[in-house]
Write a protein that holds these residues in place. Structure first.
Motif, short mmCIF file in Angstrom:
data_model
loop_
_atom_site.label_atom_id
_atom_site.label_comp_id
_atom_site.label_asym_id
_atom_site.label_seq_id
_atom_site.Cartn_x
_atom_site.Cartn_y
_atom_site.Cartn_z
N GLY A 131 5.59 13.37 -7.28
CA GLY A 131 6.50 13.96 -6.03
C GLY A 131 5.68 14.63 -5.31
O GLY A 131 6.41 15.19 -4.24
N SER A 132 4.39 15.18 -5.59
CA SER A 132 3.77 16.14 -4.69
C SER A 132 3.03 15.58 -3.71
O SER A 132 2.57 14.23 -3.81
CB SER A 132 2.82 17.01 -5.46
OG SER A 132 2.18 17.99 -4.59
N ARG A 133 2.89 15.98 -2.43
CA ARG A 133 2.14 15.46 -1.21
C ARG A 133 0.92 16.59 -1.02
O ARG A 133 0.35 16.59 0.04
CB ARG A 133 2.75 15.09 -0.36
CG ARG A 133 3.81 14.09 -0.63
CD ARG A 133 4.37 13.30 0.81
NE ARG A 133 5.28 12.04 0.54
CZ ARG A 133 6.42 12.22 0.05
NH1 ARG A 133 7.06 13.28 -0.15
NH2 ARG A 133 7.16 11.10 -0.19
N ASP A 134 0.98 17.55 -2.06
CA ASP A 134 -0.01 18.77 -1.54
C ASP A 134 -1.22 18.79 -1.87
O ASP A 134 -1.77 19.25 -3.13
CB ASP A 134 0.77 19.98 -1.92
CG ASP A 134 0.37 21.48 -1.59
OD1 ASP A 134 -0.77 21.34 -0.96
OD2 ASP A 134 0.49 22.29 -2.38
N LEU A 135 -2.19 18.11 -1.25
CA LEU A 135 -3.54 17.90 -1.81
C LEU A 135 -4.32 19.33 -1.68
O LEU A 135 -5.10 19.71 -2.78
CB LEU A 135 -4.40 17.15 -0.70
CG LEU A 135 -4.22 15.54 -0.83
CD1 LEU A 135 -4.94 14.69 0.35
CD2 LEU A 135 -4.80 14.96 -2.12
N ARG A 136 -4.01 20.19 -0.78
CA ARG A 136 -4.90 21.29 -0.82
C ARG A 136 -4.32 22.22 -1.94
O ARG A 136 -5.16 23.10 -2.58
CB ARG A 136 -4.09 22.14 0.49
CG ARG A 136 -5.31 23.51 0.72
CD ARG A 136 -5.10 24.06 1.98
NE ARG A 136 -5.51 23.20 3.31
CZ ARG A 136 -4.78 22.50 4.02
NH1 ARG A 136 -3.52 22.61 3.79
NH2 ARG A 136 -5.15 21.65 4.94
N GLY A 137 -3.05 22.04 -2.29
CA GLY A 137 -2.47 23.26 -3.58
C GLY A 137 -3.30 22.33 -4.74
O GLY A 137 -3.41 23.18 -5.59
N ARG A 167 -5.62 9.78 -9.60
CA ARG A 167 -6.86 10.13 -10.61
C ARG A 167 -7.56 11.44 -10.16
O ARG A 167 -7.91 12.07 -11.11
CB ARG A 167 -7.45 8.90 -10.70
CG ARG A 167 -8.41 8.96 -11.81
CD ARG A 167 -8.99 7.62 -12.17
NE ARG A 167 -7.95 6.84 -12.91
CZ ARG A 167 -7.71 6.68 -13.93
NH1 ARG A 167 -8.31 7.40 -15.07
NH2 ARG A 167 -6.36 6.01 -14.31
N CYS A 168 -7.74 11.76 -8.83
CA CYS A 168 -8.87 12.79 -8.43
C CYS A 168 -8.44 12.94 -6.93
O CYS A 168 -8.94 12.38 -6.30
CB CYS A 168 -10.31 12.24 -8.60
SG CYS A 168 -11.33 13.54 -8.45
N VAL A 169 -8.36 14.25 -6.90
CA VAL A 169 -7.87 14.93 -5.33
C VAL A 169 -9.03 15.10 -4.82
O VAL A 169 -8.93 15.68 -3.65
CB VAL A 169 -6.86 15.81 -5.26
CG1 VAL A 169 -5.54 15.41 -5.73
CG2 VAL A 169 -7.17 16.91 -6.30
N VAL A 170 -10.30 15.17 -5.59
CA VAL A 170 -11.48 15.54 -5.20
C VAL A 170 -12.42 14.27 -4.80
O VAL A 170 -12.72 13.56 -5.78
CB VAL A 170 -12.51 16.60 -6.00
CG1 VAL A 170 -13.79 16.64 -5.58
CG2 VAL A 170 -11.71 17.37 -6.52
N SER A 171 -12.42 14.00 -3.50
CA SER A 171 -12.87 12.67 -2.91
C SER A 171 -14.14 12.73 -2.42
O SER A 171 -14.75 11.47 -2.18
CB SER A 171 -11.69 12.15 -1.71
OG SER A 171 -10.55 11.98 -2.28
N ALA A 229 -1.82 19.78 -12.78
CA ALA A 229 -0.40 19.90 -13.17
C ALA A 229 0.12 21.42 -12.67
O ALA A 229 -0.45 22.43 -12.60
CB ALA A 229 -0.53 19.90 -14.66
N THR A 230 1.36 21.29 -12.10
CA THR A 230 2.09 22.53 -11.80
C THR A 230 3.08 23.09 -12.89
O THR A 230 3.39 24.39 -12.83
CB THR A 230 3.11 22.19 -10.61
OG1 THR A 230 3.86 21.18 -10.85
CG2 THR A 230 2.27 21.99 -9.13
N ASP A 231 3.59 22.26 -13.61
CA ASP A 231 4.40 22.64 -14.91
C ASP A 231 3.68 23.66 -16.01
O ASP A 231 2.38 23.20 -16.10
CB ASP A 231 4.76 21.62 -15.80
CG ASP A 231 5.66 21.97 -16.95
OD1 ASP A 231 6.78 22.27 -17.01
OD2 ASP A 231 5.05 21.62 -18.11
#
Length: 266
Positions: A98-104, A140-144, A60-62
């Motif tokens: 709304g995000s597409r920033d996997l690295r972030g 669910r999980c940006v670590v693939s 989360a960014t919030d």
């Protein structure tokens, strides 16, 4: 989770009857039953709690949502310690809306591990970052991959952060065996889980894990990889499957034991 239709007392009784020595627990039924009561139940049944699942969801960014996630993970660490397991499995979380920033998103996971790792260590608990199949990366999980999980884990001491190796999520990756060796060399394989890959996948894809022996994965081959890497811990079976959940839970557990013997054991 393989037999979530069983209550915790039913699960403990069935494991004892079938000679299953350990059980990986999920937080929701444990909290509903009561953490202290669940710890007493499994202890009285002679069971080892192999892992607690799950913590995570750390992307989360919030600021408020992030603080809430960290607080929930600290509670998960405390629950793991109370149950007597040394491993909390983390599902890292998907992209924020709304995000597409996997690295972030992955960097925010690293930031969270930096806070949670020392807290877990003080409670005698290790964090196991679980890579999930890329089809879960958005929600669910940006670590693939195991490589991505290890790149995160290796920023921290192995007794704080390692990885979970789940056949369902890594079987397709021809680099995974080398990454298992890498994880083993660093003492970072904190749990090993089995589920088979069957098609077609169900709507929503979450509950499509196949019973051992029903799909495309050579389970003994993957057991060989983790054992060659020095892993000597428990082997868990974790199946999300609506068809299995609709059946008698004791029957499913007995079937799972038989499939493990046929397809995994020596």
């Amino acid at each position: 989770m393989t037999v979530k239709q069983l209550s915790l007392p039913e699960l403990a009784d069935a494991c004892r009857e079938l000679g299953v020595p350990g059980v990986g627990l999920w937080r929701e039924p444990v909290r509903a039953y009561g953490v202290a009561a669940a710890a007493e139940l499994v202890r009285d049944a002679g069971l080892t709690v192999t892992t607690l699942c799950r913590g995570g969801f750390l992307t989360a960014t919030d600021p408020g949502a992030r603080a809430a996630a960290l607080a929930d993970n600290r509670r998960a660490v405390e629950e793991a310690a109370a149950l007597g397991t040394d491993t909390l499995v983390l599902v890292s979380g998907g992209l924020p809306a709304g995000s597409r920033d996997l690295r972030g998103a992955r960097e925010r996971i690293a930031d969270a591990l930096g806070e949670l790792g020392p807290y877990a260590e003080r409670h005698g608990v290790r964090l196991a970052v679980e890579p999930l199949h890329p089809m879960y990366a958005a929600d669910r999980c940006v670590v693939s991959t195991l490589a991505q999980a290890l790149d995160l884990a290796e920023r921290f001491p192995a007794h704080q952060v390692g990885v979970a190796v789940d056949t369902y999520h890594v079987w397709w990756d021809d680099r995974a065996p080398a990454q298992i060796a890498r994880a083993g060399a660093g003492g970072r394989i904190h749990t090993f889980q089995l589920a088979d890959w069957t098609t077609p996948l169900p709507a929503g894809v979450l509950n499509g894990r196949g019973q051992i022996g029903d799909g495309a994965i050579d389970m003994r081959e993957w057991r060989g990889y983790v054992e060659a890497a020095g892993y000597t811990g428990a082997i868990e079976v974790e199946l999300f499957n609506e068809g299995l959940w609709a059946r008698d839970g004791r029957e499913v557990l007995a079937e799972t034991v038989n499939r493990f013997t046929e397809h995994v054991a020596d």
